[in-house]
Design a protein around this motif. Structure first.
Motif, PDB file in Angstrom:
ATOM      1  N   GLU A 139       0.824  -1.296   0.096  1.00 51.84           N
ATOM      2  CA  GLU A 139       0.312  -0.028  -0.250  1.00 51.84           C
ATOM      3  C   GLU A 139       1.170   1.078  -0.333  1.00 51.84           C
ATOM      4  O   GLU A 139       1.813   1.353   0.206  1.00 51.84           O
ATOM      5  N   ILE A 140       0.733   2.301  -0.983  1.00 54.51           N
ATOM      6  CA  ILE A 140       1.347   3.278  -1.295  1.00 54.51           C
ATOM      7  C   ILE A 140       0.818   4.945  -1.166  1.00 54.51           C
ATOM      8  O   ILE A 140      -0.128   4.834  -1.991  1.00 54.51           O
ATOM      9  N   GLY A 141       1.283   5.507  -0.547  1.00 52.98           N
ATOM     10  CA  GLY A 141       0.554   6.621  -0.531  1.00 52.98           C
ATOM     11  C   GLY A 141       1.344   8.138  -0.072  1.00 52.98           C
ATOM     12  O   GLY A 141       2.990   7.682   0.627  1.00 52.98           O
ATOM     13  N   PRO A 142       1.138   9.414   0.207  1.00 48.88           N
ATOM     14  CA  PRO A 142      -0.299  10.017  -0.287  1.00 48.88           C
ATOM     15  C   PRO A 142      -0.235   9.861  -2.185  1.00 48.88           C
ATOM     16  O   PRO A 142       0.788  10.615  -2.511  1.00 48.88           O
ATOM     17  N   GLN A 143      -0.949   9.279  -2.871  1.00 49.73           N
ATOM     18  CA  GLN A 143      -1.655   9.866  -4.263  1.00 49.73           C
ATOM     19  C   GLN A 143      -3.134   9.911  -4.252  1.00 49.73           C
ATOM     20  O   GLN A 143      -4.343   8.347  -4.071  1.00 49.73           O
ATOM     21  N   PRO A 144      -3.558  10.816  -4.860  1.00 49.79           N
ATOM     22  CA  PRO A 144      -5.069  10.701  -5.595  1.00 49.79           C
ATOM     23  C   PRO A 144      -5.446   9.773  -6.137  1.00 49.79           C
ATOM     24  O   PRO A 144      -4.559   8.963  -6.842  1.00 49.79           O
ATOM     25  N   HIS A 145      -6.629   9.010  -6.095  1.00 51.02           N
ATOM     26  CA  HIS A 145      -6.750   7.996  -7.143  1.00 51.02           C
ATOM     27  C   HIS A 145      -7.515   8.525  -8.316  1.00 51.02           C
ATOM     28  O   HIS A 145      -8.161   9.793  -8.467  1.00 51.02           O
ATOM     29  N   GLY A 146      -7.069   7.729  -9.135  1.00 48.52           N
ATOM     30  CA  GLY A 146      -6.818   8.351 -10.495  1.00 48.52           C
ATOM     31  C   GLY A 146      -6.123   9.105 -11.408  1.00 48.52           C
ATOM     32  O   GLY A 146      -5.866   9.707 -12.292  1.00 48.52           O
ATOM     33  N   VAL A 147      -5.130   9.106 -10.137  1.00 49.69           N
ATOM     34  CA  VAL A 147      -3.572  10.397 -10.087  1.00 49.69           C
ATOM     35  C   VAL A 147      -2.624   8.962 -10.216  1.00 49.69           C
ATOM     36  O   VAL A 147      -2.467   7.889 -10.017  1.00 49.69           O
ATOM     37  N   VAL A 148      -1.363   9.319 -11.124  1.00 46.84           N
ATOM     38  CA  VAL A 148      -0.750   8.552 -11.356  1.00 46.84           C
ATOM     39  C   VAL A 148       0.441   9.430 -10.521  1.00 46.84           C
ATOM     40  O   VAL A 148       0.841  10.690 -11.282  1.00 46.84           O
ATOM     41  N   ARG A 149       1.695  10.101  -9.869  1.00 46.36           N
ATOM     42  CA  ARG A 149       2.658  10.640  -9.309  1.00 46.36           C
ATOM     43  C   ARG A 149       4.442   9.990  -9.445  1.00 46.36           C
ATOM     44  O   ARG A 149       3.888   8.670  -9.111  1.00 46.36           O
ATOM     45  N   SER A 150       4.625  10.575 -10.305  1.00 45.88           N
ATOM     46  CA  SER A 150       6.269   9.545 -10.518  1.00 45.88           C
ATOM     47  C   SER A 150       6.206   8.934  -9.879  1.00 45.88           C
ATOM     48  O   SER A 150       7.560   7.794  -9.273  1.00 45.88           O
ATOM     49  N   ILE A 164       3.984  13.214 -15.370  1.00 47.39           N
ATOM     50  CA  ILE A 164       4.629  14.354 -14.669  1.00 47.39           C
ATOM     51  C   ILE A 164       5.817  13.696 -14.778  1.00 47.39           C
ATOM     52  O   ILE A 164       6.083  13.273 -13.435  1.00 47.39           O
ATOM     53  N   HIS A 165       6.627  15.057 -15.022  1.00 46.29           N
ATOM     54  CA  HIS A 165       8.247  14.747 -14.226  1.00 46.29           C
ATOM     55  C   HIS A 165       8.185  14.730 -12.654  1.00 46.29           C
ATOM     56  O   HIS A 165       8.081  16.126 -12.052  1.00 46.29           O
ATOM     57  N   PRO A 166       8.957  14.239 -11.830  1.00 51.61           N
ATOM     58  CA  PRO A 166       8.999  14.579 -10.425  1.00 51.61           C
ATOM     59  C   PRO A 166       9.467  15.759  -9.903  1.00 51.61           C
ATOM     60  O   PRO A 166       9.610  16.761  -9.074  1.00 51.61           O
ATOM     61  N   GLN A 167      10.616  16.903 -10.874  1.00 55.50           N
ATOM     62  CA  GLN A 167      10.659  18.240 -10.530  1.00 55.50           C
ATOM     63  C   GLN A 167       9.317  19.208 -10.957  1.00 55.50           C
ATOM     64  O   GLN A 167       9.763  19.819 -10.513  1.00 55.50           O
ATOM     65  N   VAL A 168       9.050  18.414 -11.890  1.00 49.54           N
ATOM     66  CA  VAL A 168       7.473  19.005 -12.288  1.00 49.54           C
ATOM     67  C   VAL A 168       6.210  19.093 -11.067  1.00 49.54           C
ATOM     68  O   VAL A 168       5.310  20.390 -11.926  1.00 49.54           O
ATOM     69  N   GLN A 169       6.623  18.444 -10.937  1.00 49.58           N
ATOM     70  CA  GLN A 169       5.195  17.927 -10.061  1.00 49.58           C
ATOM     71  C   GLN A 169       4.910  18.610  -8.574  1.00 49.58           C
ATOM     72  O   GLN A 169       5.594  19.198  -8.065  1.00 49.58           O
ATOM     73  N   ASP A 170       3.689  18.900  -8.451  1.00 52.70           N
ATOM     74  CA  ASP A 170       3.081  20.131  -7.887  1.00 52.70           C
ATOM     75  C   ASP A 170       4.044  21.772  -7.752  1.00 52.70           C
ATOM     76  O   ASP A 170       3.736  22.475  -7.326  1.00 52.70           O
ATOM     77  N   ARG A 171       4.670  22.091  -8.679  1.00 55.06           N
ATOM     78  CA  ARG A 171       5.304  23.350  -8.646  1.00 55.06           C
ATOM     79  C   ARG A 171       4.263  24.056  -9.846  1.00 55.06           C
ATOM     80  O   ARG A 171       4.899  24.902 -11.077  1.00 55.06           O
ATOM     81  N   ASP A 172       3.756  23.869  -9.986  1.00 58.87           N
ATOM     82  CA  ASP A 172       2.581  24.865 -10.764  1.00 58.87           C
ATOM     83  C   ASP A 172       2.737  26.166 -10.459  1.00 58.87           C
ATOM     84  O   ASP A 172       3.583  26.117  -9.751  1.00 58.87           O
ATOM     85  N   PHE A 173       2.678  27.111 -11.077  1.00 59.44           N
ATOM     86  CA  PHE A 173       3.089  28.478 -11.153  1.00 59.44           C
ATOM     87  C   PHE A 173       4.958  28.559 -11.648  1.00 59.44           C
ATOM     88  O   PHE A 173       5.312  29.697 -10.937  1.00 59.44           O
ATOM     89  N   CYS A 174       5.058  27.735 -11.561  1.00 61.18           N
ATOM     90  CA  CYS A 174       7.015  28.186 -11.573  1.00 61.18           C
ATOM     91  C   CYS A 174       7.917  27.602 -13.419  1.00 61.18           C
ATOM     92  O   CYS A 174       6.740  26.673 -13.378  1.00 61.18           O
ATOM     93  N   LEU A 175       7.886  29.159 -13.285  1.00 62.04           N
ATOM     94  CA  LEU A 175       8.789  29.024 -15.139  1.00 62.04           C
ATOM     95  C   LEU A 175       8.579  28.036 -15.921  1.00 62.04           C
ATOM     96  O   LEU A 175      10.283  26.997 -14.767  1.00 62.04           O
ATOM     97  N   LEU A 176       8.688  27.308 -16.526  1.00 58.23           N
ATOM     98  CA  LEU A 176       9.219  26.376 -17.506  1.00 58.23           C
ATOM     99  C   LEU A 176       9.907  26.651 -18.932  1.00 58.23           C
ATOM    100  O   LEU A 176       8.726  27.040 -19.158  1.00 58.23           O
ATOM    101  N   HIS A 177      10.863  25.952 -18.910  1.00 56.56           N
ATOM    102  CA  HIS A 177      12.224  26.215 -19.807  1.00 56.56           C
ATOM    103  C   HIS A 177      12.121  25.298 -20.759  1.00 56.56           C
ATOM    104  O   HIS A 177      12.063  24.224 -20.321  1.00 56.56           O
ATOM    105  N   PRO A 178      12.195  25.969 -21.631  1.00 56.81           N
ATOM    106  CA  PRO A 178      12.755  24.736 -23.800  1.00 56.81           C
ATOM    107  C   PRO A 178      13.728  23.956 -22.463  1.00 56.81           C
ATOM    108  O   PRO A 178      14.477  23.850 -22.217  1.00 56.81           O
ATOM    109  N   GLU A 179      13.848  23.171 -22.421  1.00 58.36           N
ATOM    110  CA  GLU A 179      14.021  21.505 -22.177  1.00 58.36           C
ATOM    111  C   GLU A 179      14.540  21.179 -21.154  1.00 58.36           C
ATOM    112  O   GLU A 179      14.962  20.582 -20.111  1.00 58.36           O
ATOM    113  N   ASP A 180      13.737  22.209 -20.058  1.00 52.56           N
ATOM    114  CA  ASP A 180      13.528  21.113 -18.810  1.00 52.56           C
ATOM    115  C   ASP A 180      12.985  19.924 -18.387  1.00 52.56           C
ATOM    116  O   ASP A 180      11.641  19.707 -19.540  1.00 52.56           O
ATOM    117  N   PRO A 181      13.024  19.183 -18.077  1.00 50.08           N
ATOM    118  CA  PRO A 181      11.966  17.669 -17.451  1.00 50.08           C
ATOM    119  C   PRO A 181      11.004  18.069 -17.580  1.00 50.08           C
ATOM    120  O   PRO A 181      10.558  18.981 -16.928  1.00 50.08           O
TER     121      PRO A 181
END
Lengths: 323, 323
Positions: A171-182, B237-254
């Motif tokens: 069992e691994i979390g936290p991850q919302p159901h319907g979403v996959v987090r890297s 979504i790449h771990p470096q982008v996940q949860d980073r809404d509104f953080c500038l994404l540059h060309p060639e970023d993961p």
């Protein structure tokens, strides 16, 4: 302290199951990935080949990205060998198919180990949910790893992993159901890889040293406060408890915050360890969180049985069957 | 720098809508709570009473704890005044009921302001999603607050909030769908309270000073990499982008990490701001994240129109209608 080594049967056949709940996506995508890679794994030459069966448990729920279609598949295995009633829900029919593939439950033909992959919205890290206590030697430095024990016999057990001779849920979390987090997907991938490595090393005859393990034994569930008429919940998990799975909860600690802003406190008599805090799927089951007692358990050193021991065991099993 | 004050019509009728998506639970529980408290609010004596209509938009989806039953309700309002086809999906029928209560869309009888409450699994804080730019004076110190602009005219607009004379969605995350988290619920509660306070103060004749606001204008959506045959996603979504809404994404970023572990990079030509990163409901819409350009917008000072201005406006509207 004891130098006794407990000898256990080989584990030549392992099953890894994903999508038992169709919206828990780490397991869905991991099993799909393992199925793609299967050919390569098969080509790898091994001294003691390990049969690893990859299973997508609930394809119809996966297609709809829902936990289940008619009823929770992971509660359908108590009478896995029983007859299928007329107009049986989809998941009952599917549970009999899975029992035929992985079991039959309680039968010597069953696979030796079932690893059933799950996700939770709770902040639980990686947990092994077990009916019997075991220990994986390897640790994963980035992911907190814990053992949870539900005290039910294999016969009564309702879950998919009870179909194998041995079984557990990862069992691994936290991850919302319907979403996959890297990060969660990767933790599961590494966890499964370690588990398979462990089985291979065990089968090869290596002795695993014994030692102490902390085990969280489930004591009780607590429901949300609810409106007596509508049965709607009237409070959420308190911000001081949210995401603090496995952090000791003391009597009179804040537990819920009502939607009007009031704090409700834990009224239990003893400090216990909360887990499955605010798990999405448990709203309908009436579970806001579960509480566990922590025990330190001595695990003996173990190794695989010799050929002779295995033969003796098989004969014993056969004579039991005849009785 | 300009001392011009723009005069705008009063906002005597406001609607607060929750449960437009039945599994976005902060809005569901907040509107239920406000309905309970409504009586008390009504009893409060106000100089300039504000009519606040509380609406649970999609009760059938709420009951099933799903986004929708047949089709996404928040995409049903483009032709809100149109006829209902035979065998219309539930949400089309419900959209006509809501249009009758809150609209009719484009009509002077429509409510003045619709605030539609939403949750996202993305780490977006509190966002106002607008067709026109406005600004709430108050800030919420604990919650990042941003303005997102979708460039569609009111006529073409498909969302519930387009039924009012003015409207916006209040989007708060991260919260898994089907779950309510105290911190997110409380942020929404405070946000709605501030919005209603703002309307009351505006209606009372207070001048709001102008100033600069950062607005994120949606430029494009990016889908997940998919298998050409099965259409299943092949990366998260790449771990470096996940949860980073509104953080500038540059060309060639993961940007993505495939399920076999490979990194895929952002191939755009210009740096842009990602948002709605890994939103659960957008997997089926083919959106892994959206990209925005940030603009600094000058907002003029505003105040409510005088009685005379309002009368003149009404006559103007009436003569437009006659044409």
């Amino acid at each position: 302290f004891s130098s006794t080594v407990v000898c256990l049967p080989r584990l030549p056949r392992v099953a890894v199951c994903g999508g038992t709940h169709g919206n828990e996506l780490s397991g869905v995508y991991l099993v799909r990935e393992l199925l793609k890679a299967e050919k390569k794994v098969m080509e790898k030459e091994e001294e003691e080949p390990l049969s690893v069966l990859m299973v997508l448990s609930n394809p119809r729920a996966m297609q709809q990205c829902r936990r289940y279609v008619d009823t929770d598949l992971n509660r359908c295995f108590t009478h896995a060998n029983g007859p299928i009633p007329d107009d049986a829900p989809y998941e009952i029919i599917r549970s009999r198919e899975l029992n035929a593939t992985l079991g039959p439950k309680g039968n010597p033909e069953a696979v030796d180990l079932v690893c059933d992959l799950h996700n939770t919205t709770a902040n639980m890290g990686l947990c092994f949910i077990l009916r019997v206590t075991c220990r994986f030697q390897r640790q994963m430095p980035d992911v907190p790893m814990r053992y949870i024990h539900f005290d039910v016999s294999n016969k009564e057990s309702y879950s998919l992993d009870s179909v194998g001779k041995h079984g557990f849920a990862m069992e691994i979390g936290p991850q919302p159901h319907g979403v996959v987090r890297s990060n969660i997907y990767t933790a599961m991938k590494v966890g499964v890889q370690h588990m398979l490595d462990w089985v291979r090393i065990f089968n090869s005859g290596t002795i695993f040293e014994g030692g102490c393990v902390d085990v969280f034994t489930m004591i009780k569930h607590i429901d949300y406060p609810r409106d007596s008429e509508t049965r709607n919940i009237t409070a959420a998990i308190h911000p001081q408890v949210q995401d603090r799975d496995f952090c000791l909860l003391h009597p009179e600690d804040p537990l819920f915050q009502t939607f009007s802003g009031e704090t409700l406190r834990y009224k239990g008599n003893e400090p216990l360890y909360p887990f499955f805090i605010n798990e999405c799927a448990y709203y309908e089951k009436g579970i806001a969180l579960s509480l566990a007692r922590k025990r330190r358990v001595m695990i003996p050193a173990i190794r695989v049985q010799t050929e002779q021991q295995q033969q003796a065991n098989k004969q014993e099993f056969a004579s039991e069957e005849e009785e």
